[in-house]
Design a protein around this motif. Structure first.
Motif, PDB file in Angstrom:
ATOM      1  N   GLY A 161      50.923 -31.418  62.057  1.00 20.07           N
ATOM      2  CA  GLY A 161      50.075 -32.564  62.407  1.00 20.07           C
ATOM      3  C   GLY A 161      49.792 -32.619  63.897  1.00 20.07           C
ATOM      4  N   ALA A 165      46.223 -32.091  65.750  1.00 21.28           N
ATOM      5  CA  ALA A 165      45.696 -33.138  66.637  1.00 21.28           C
ATOM      6  C   ALA A 165      45.245 -32.557  67.976  1.00 21.28           C
ATOM      7  N   HIS A 199      44.629 -38.769  60.456  1.00 27.55           N
ATOM      8  CA  HIS A 199      44.065 -37.425  60.630  1.00 27.55           C
ATOM      9  C   HIS A 199      42.584 -37.386  60.255  1.00 27.55           C
ATOM     10  N   GLN A 332      50.403 -38.066  67.817  1.00 25.28           N
ATOM     11  CA  GLN A 332      49.256 -37.437  67.149  1.00 25.28           C
ATOM     12  C   GLN A 332      48.021 -38.318  67.325  1.00 25.28           C
ATOM     13  N   HIS A 333      46.920 -37.710  67.763  1.00 25.15           N
ATOM     14  CA  HIS A 333      45.649 -38.413  67.941  1.00 25.15           C
ATOM     15  C   HIS A 333      45.820 -39.667  68.806  1.00 25.15           C
TER      16      HIS A 333
END
Ligand SMILES: Cc1cc2nc3c(=O)[nH]c(=O)nc-3n(C[C@H](O)[C@H](O)[C@H](O)COP(=O)(O)OP(=O)(O)OC[C@H]3O[C@@H](n4cnc5c(N)ncnc54)[C@H](O)[C@@H]3O)c2cc1C
Length: 407
Positions: A161, A165, A199, A332-333
């Motif tokens: 993940g 990202a 995501h 993440q992100h």
């Protein structure tokens, strides 16, 4: 060679063990033997540093390495431990040039961590990568630097993940494939849904509940063939499907190996043998459960306990107990995901949604045993601190704006 304390493995558990011994028993000699060519460095940034940013080994190296060296701690690098003789208190080694050796110890600490799982389908294929060591990260980043090459990530866990990202942040197309329909499903359906949405909303394609059955070269490049019949462009593949404890070298040591090195609550595996980090299974008194944890903070905490106990056994002091509250973070992100606690999957999950993220509290009867947060950093910090002791639902409930609860 001979030393008071031998630390096998060269990562966070090893460095914390050596720091602890240097602080509490500075007269003891310490040798760290690692099969990596670099002294211990931080792994978490390897999957998080942006593709256009520098992955600087010197900046990742633990600052205490130089200090420990100046205090006489010896780093024996590019050298693999091949055998542990508990009765003789000796570890045999093999270095990168093929030379064998052995080191006698007063006490030994096993911190050999984990290694990525690579299923037979992917072995020896070009441009298929795992991500554990610094070299893995530089090779992977180099492979994806050609923007015309497609990238697929297999495994929707944290490493997959995070790397997906970093690609998405750089405007790249990337697909994550996972056999599980619900990524991070062990934390509950709503966590899985929020994670998948994070995501998808950030431009990562997800193929969930579908397994890879083959790879094929096509005129447009390599593809993964999925069980459903779908294909996914995959000139470059990152495997993020999990790790296993690095215990092969201990196979004939007589230690109990059972999904890791089995230890007692002092992280003791045998006479004068301790272990710390991802490689350890131990009975954690805080949750009255046997567990093995694959996260940085646990490895650091256990490194300190094992370092203390290895020193204590040599100085005649009492051992200390390893009682911890597991914790991890993932970035993440632009969102921080954090978990603290220990859950079995049988808990009731109470959810609190807010404009600035979501909190999931894991409740087992009157006790709260875990909390997971997407952002909500301030509340998470408080809840994590509360979890250090047994925590009642009554004390947590007022902090939450409840939305729903699910068994
Ligand atoms: C890319 C990446 C990102 C991560 N991000 C996060 C995160 O955001 N949050 C989080 O909580 N955790 C994260 N982790 C997990 C965390 O880094 C690990 O939990 C931690 O590194 C475990 O430390 P360790 O010392 O137990 O073992 P390891 O880090 O696995 O190190 C073991 C060391 O022992 C060496 N070794 C193995 N066998 C031998 C042998 N026979 N002889 C000599 N040396 C040997 C290995 O080469 C290695 O140097 C991440 C991990 C990776 C790979």
């Amino acid at each position: 060679m001979k030393t008071d304390v031998l630390v096998v493995g060269g990562s966070v558990a090893a460095i914390r063990a050596a720091e602890t011994i240097a602080r509490h028993a500075p007269d003891l000699g310490v040798i760290i033997v690692s099969d990596e060519e670099h002294p211990p460095y931080e792994r978490p940034p390897l999957s998080k540093v942006g593709l256009t940013d520098d992955l600087d080994l010197a900046a990742l190296t633990y600052p205490s390495v130089a200090d420990l060296q100046s205090k006489g701690v010896r780093f024996v690098l590019a050298t693999r431990a091949t055998y542990l003789d508990v009765a003789a208190r000796r570890v045999d080694t093999l270095d990168a040039s093929g030379a064998t050796g052995s080191i006698e110890y007063g006490a030994v600490i096993v911190t050999t961590g984990c290694e990525p799982i690579v299923p037979p389908l992917f072995r020896d294929l070009p441009d298929v990568y795992s991500l554990r060591h610094f070299q893995d990260a530089t090779a992977l980043r180099s492979a994806v630097s050609d923007r015309s090459r497609s990238v697929a990530v297999i495994g929707a866990g944290f490493i997959g993940g995070e790397f997906a990202a970093t690609l998405a942040k750089d405007g790249r197309d990337v697909t994550i494939v996972d056999l599980a329909e619900k990524p991070l499903g062990r934390f509950g359906d709503r966590v899985a849904a929020d994670y998948a949405a994070l995501h998808r909303d950030s431009g990562v394609a997800l193929k969930l509940g579908d397994g890879v059955v083959g790879l094929a070269d096509t005129p447009d490049g390599r593809v993964l063939q999925l069980a459903s019949g779908a294909t996914v462009p995959a000139d470059v593949v990152l495997l993020g499907i999990g790790v296993r404890p690095s215990t092969d070298w201990l196979a004939s040591s007589g230690l109990t190996l059972n999904n890791g090195v089995e230890c007692d609550e002092h992280l003791r595996a045998a006479d004068r043998v301790y272990a710390a980090g991802d490689v350890v299974r131990w009975p954690n008194p805080r949750f009255d459960s046997v567990m093995r944890i694959e996260h940085w903070t646990n490895a650091a905490e256990q490194g300190r306990v094992a370092g203390m106990n290895a020193a204590n056994v040599l100085t005649g002091a009492d051992p200390v107990v390893c009682s911890t509250v597991p914790y991890f973070w993932s970035d993440q992100h632009g969102k921080r995901i954090q978990f603290s606690g220990f859950i079995t999957g049988a808990e009731e999950i109470v959810e609190s949604q807010g404009p600035d993220g979501s909190l999931f509290v894991y409740r087992s009867g009157d006790a709260v045993t875990g909390v997971l947060a997407f952002e909500r950093r301030a509340e998470f910090v408080k809840l994590r601190a509360m979890l250090r002791r047994e925590t009642s639902w009554e004390s947590v409930e007022p902090m939450l704006t409840l939305v729903s609860s699910a068994p």
